[in-house]
Write an enzyme that holds these catalytic residues in place. Structure first.
Site, PDB file in Angstrom:
ATOM      1  N   TRP A   1      -3.525   3.468  11.736  1.00 13.73           N
ATOM      2  CA  TRP A   1      -4.261   4.134  10.362  1.00 13.73           C
ATOM      3  C   TRP A   1      -3.146   4.745   9.373  1.00 13.73           C
ATOM      4  O   TRP A   1      -3.504   5.262   8.414  1.00 13.73           O
ATOM      5  CB  TRP A   1      -5.040   5.186  10.877  1.00 13.73           C
ATOM      6  CG  TRP A   1      -6.309   4.933  11.473  1.00 13.73           C
ATOM      7  CD1 TRP A   1      -6.670   3.563  11.843  1.00 13.73           C
ATOM      8  CD2 TRP A   1      -7.235   5.542  11.973  1.00 13.73           C
ATOM      9  NE1 TRP A   1      -7.907   3.292  12.471  1.00 13.73           N
ATOM     10  CE2 TRP A   1      -8.316   4.696  12.768  1.00 13.73           C
ATOM     11  CE3 TRP A   1      -7.693   6.875  11.786  1.00 13.73           C
ATOM     12  CZ2 TRP A   1      -9.706   5.205  13.212  1.00 13.73           C
ATOM     13  CZ3 TRP A   1      -8.866   7.352  12.462  1.00 13.73           C
ATOM     14  CH2 TRP A   1      -9.784   6.435  13.097  1.00 13.73           C
ATOM     15  N   LYS A   2      -1.780   4.663   9.864  1.00 14.80           N
ATOM     16  CA  LYS A   2      -0.807   5.282   9.008  1.00 14.80           C
ATOM     17  C   LYS A   2      -1.114   6.786   8.503  1.00 14.80           C
ATOM     18  O   LYS A   2      -1.578   7.392   9.483  1.00 14.80           O
ATOM     19  CB  LYS A   2      -0.403   4.248   7.770  1.00 14.80           C
ATOM     20  CG  LYS A   2      -0.237   2.813   8.201  1.00 14.80           C
ATOM     21  CD  LYS A   2       0.302   2.272   7.211  1.00 14.80           C
ATOM     22  CE  LYS A   2       0.429   0.508   7.958  1.00 14.80           C
ATOM     23  NZ  LYS A   2       0.957  -0.013   6.537  1.00 14.80           N
TER      24      LYS A   2
ATOM     25  N   HIS B   1       8.200   0.308  13.146  1.00 14.46           N
ATOM     26  CA  HIS B   1       7.373  -0.291  12.236  1.00 14.46           C
ATOM     27  C   HIS B   1       8.300  -0.398  10.893  1.00 14.46           C
ATOM     28  O   HIS B   1       9.309   0.582  10.707  1.00 14.46           O
ATOM     29  CB  HIS B   1       5.934   0.604  11.896  1.00 14.46           C
ATOM     30  CG  HIS B   1       4.991   0.021  10.853  1.00 14.46           C
ATOM     31  ND1 HIS B   1       5.505   0.131   9.635  1.00 14.46           N
ATOM     32  CD2 HIS B   1       4.023  -0.523  11.079  1.00 14.46           C
ATOM     33  CE1 HIS B   1       4.421  -0.571   8.763  1.00 14.46           C
ATOM     34  NE2 HIS B   1       3.530  -1.020   9.706  1.00 14.46           N
TER      35      HIS B   1
ATOM     36  N   GLY C   1      -3.739  -2.500   9.202  1.00 16.23           N
ATOM     37  CA  GLY C   1      -3.436  -1.550   8.328  1.00 16.23           C
ATOM     38  C   GLY C   1      -4.705  -1.344   7.436  1.00 16.23           C
ATOM     39  O   GLY C   1      -5.716  -0.620   8.495  1.00 16.23           O
ATOM     40  N   GLY C   2      -4.726  -1.341   6.508  1.00 13.42           N
ATOM     41  CA  GLY C   2      -5.810  -0.986   5.286  1.00 13.42           C
ATOM     42  C   GLY C   2      -7.129  -1.570   6.078  1.00 13.42           C
ATOM     43  O   GLY C   2      -8.137  -0.516   5.967  1.00 13.42           O
TER      44      GLY C   2
ATOM     45  N   GLU D   1       7.903   0.358   7.815  1.00 14.27           N
ATOM     46  CA  GLU D   1       7.885   1.794   7.170  1.00 14.27           C
ATOM     47  C   GLU D   1       8.799   2.908   7.725  1.00 14.27           C
ATOM     48  O   GLU D   1       9.574   3.539   7.045  1.00 14.27           O
ATOM     49  CB  GLU D   1       6.686   2.180   7.030  1.00 14.27           C
ATOM     50  CG  GLU D   1       5.561   1.229   5.980  1.00 14.27           C
ATOM     51  CD  GLU D   1       4.303   1.243   6.192  1.00 14.27           C
ATOM     52  OE1 GLU D   1       3.777   2.095   7.091  1.00 14.27           O
ATOM     53  OE2 GLU D   1       3.517   0.395   5.764  1.00 14.27           O
TER      54      GLU D   1
ATOM     55  N   GLY E   1       0.294  -4.475   3.262  1.00 11.11           N
ATOM     56  CA  GLY E   1      -0.361  -3.640   2.232  1.00 11.11           C
ATOM     57  C   GLY E   1      -0.217  -4.501   0.649  1.00 11.11           C
ATOM     58  O   GLY E   1      -0.525  -3.858  -0.338  1.00 11.11           O
TER      59      GLY E   1
ATOM     60  N   SER F   1      -1.502  -7.582   5.937  1.00  4.20           N
ATOM     61  CA  SER F   1      -2.827  -7.921   5.043  1.00  4.20           C
ATOM     62  C   SER F   1      -3.860  -8.826   5.940  1.00  4.20           C
ATOM     63  O   SER F   1      -4.318  -9.910   5.478  1.00  4.20           O
ATOM     64  CB  SER F   1      -2.476  -8.866   3.865  1.00  4.20           C
ATOM     65  OG  SER F   1      -1.776  -7.588   2.939  1.00  4.20           O
TER      66      SER F   1
HETATM   67  P1  13P Z   1      -1.793  -4.094   6.153  1.00  6.91           P
HETATM   68  O1  13P Z   1      -3.075  -4.633   7.276  1.00  6.91           O
HETATM   69  O2  13P Z   1      -2.506  -2.673   5.415  1.00  6.91           O
HETATM   70  O3  13P Z   1      -1.012  -5.139   5.456  1.00  6.91           O
HETATM   71  O4  13P Z   1      -0.905  -3.116   7.028  1.00  6.91           O
HETATM   72  C1  13P Z   1      -0.348  -3.758   8.032  1.00  6.91           C
HETATM   73  C2  13P Z   1       0.598  -2.957   9.062  1.00  6.91           C
HETATM   74  O5  13P Z   1       1.412  -2.238   8.282  1.00  6.91           O
HETATM   75  C3  13P Z   1      -0.019  -2.645  10.251  1.00  6.91           C
HETATM   76  O6  13P Z   1       0.952  -1.945  11.048  1.00  6.91           O
END
Ligand code: 13P
Length: 252
Positions: free
Chosen positions: A10-11, A97, A236-237, A99, A175, A215
């Site tokens: 969920w970031k 991750h 993620g999203g 990020e 993302g 994605s």
């Molecule tokens: P997205 O699915 O939003 O591209 O993010 C992937 C992600 O970083 C999961 O850790």
């Protein structure tokens, strides 16, 4: 055979009441889940304990942290230790991750220390690897990912490494709406699996779950998850919507 697993990262999203609502929606929607699939949900630190309570009755769903300290304990203001996570009964923790590597300067060495502390405390690390667009374009992505894999995990014993989950997340696909094609993802997953085989043998390499992230959506999960070496996803999203998340988990 590796466990099929779909984890929602969920970031930096969802406050307390939103977290509670989304987990309840996921638990309800998970009634349709095939019995061989497991789910992980990774909300923010302050809500992990409450989240564990919300999924306690559901054997297929576990809670996951998004990060952990590379220190055991002591004067490290703002950090959360593996022992603290273990003390609330947490099952998984995402480590390394892209990020965190990019915005918080985490190196392979730091990630390796985090993996060690999680294993020592009985929390399953979900360790992320992946290349940026430059490395993808110049064709050096496989050697880069193998270097990350070796630096973060290859000091572990067979028994230790078999407790780890690996996620391949190409940075250019996170993302951005741009997904690795099933063939591109499979190429990297196969290479990781082969490399694990070379170091640890068939028992270990076949047992470790290799997740794809970047994605991954309801409309591409079927083709990704049908690849021989893709055992699930790190989402993620699309994990911020219960029906999309469960649709992805139903894509095996
Ligand atoms: P997205 O699915 O939003 O591209 O993010 C992937 C992600 O970083 C999961 O850790």
């Amino acid at each position: 055979m590796a466990q099929k697993l779909v984890v929602g990262n969920w970031k930096l999203n969802k406050n307390f009441s939103e977290t509670e609502l989304l987990i309840k929606e996921i638990v309800d929607a998970a009634a349709t889940l095939p019995p061989f699939v497991k789910l992980g949900i990774a909300p923010a630190f302050p809500f992990l304990h409450h989240a564990i309570g919300l999924v306690q009755e559901h054997a297929q769903i576990d809670i996951c942290a998004q990060n952990v300290s590379n220190h055991d304990a002591g004067a490290y203001t703002g950090e959360v230790s593996a022992e603290m996570l273990a003390s609330i009964g947490l099952k998984y923790c995402i480590v390394g991750h892209s990020e965190r590597r990019e915005y918080f300067g985490e190196t392979n060495l730091v990630i390796r220390e985090k993996v060690d502390l999680l294993l020592k405390n009985g929390v399953t690390p979900i360790v992320c690897f992946g290349e940026n667009l430059t490395l993808r374009t110049n064709g050096s992505y496989l050697s880069y990912i193998i270097e990350q894999l070796e630096a973060c995990l290859f000091h572990l014993t067979k028994e230790e490494v078999s407790k780890v989950i690996i996620a391949y997340e190409p940075i250019w696909a996170i993302g951005t709406g741009e997904t690795a094609s099933p063939e591109q993802a499979q190429e990297v997953h196969k290479s990781i699996r082969n490399h694990l085989f070379g170091k640890y043998g068939a028992d270990v390499s076949e047992q470790i779950s290799l997740l794809y992230g970047g994605s991954c959506k309801p409309n591409n999960a079927v083709s990704l998850f049908s690849q021989a070496d893709i055992d699930g996803g790190l989402i993620g999203g699309a994990a911020l919507n219960a029906s999309d998340f469960i649709q992805i988990a139903n894509s095996f």
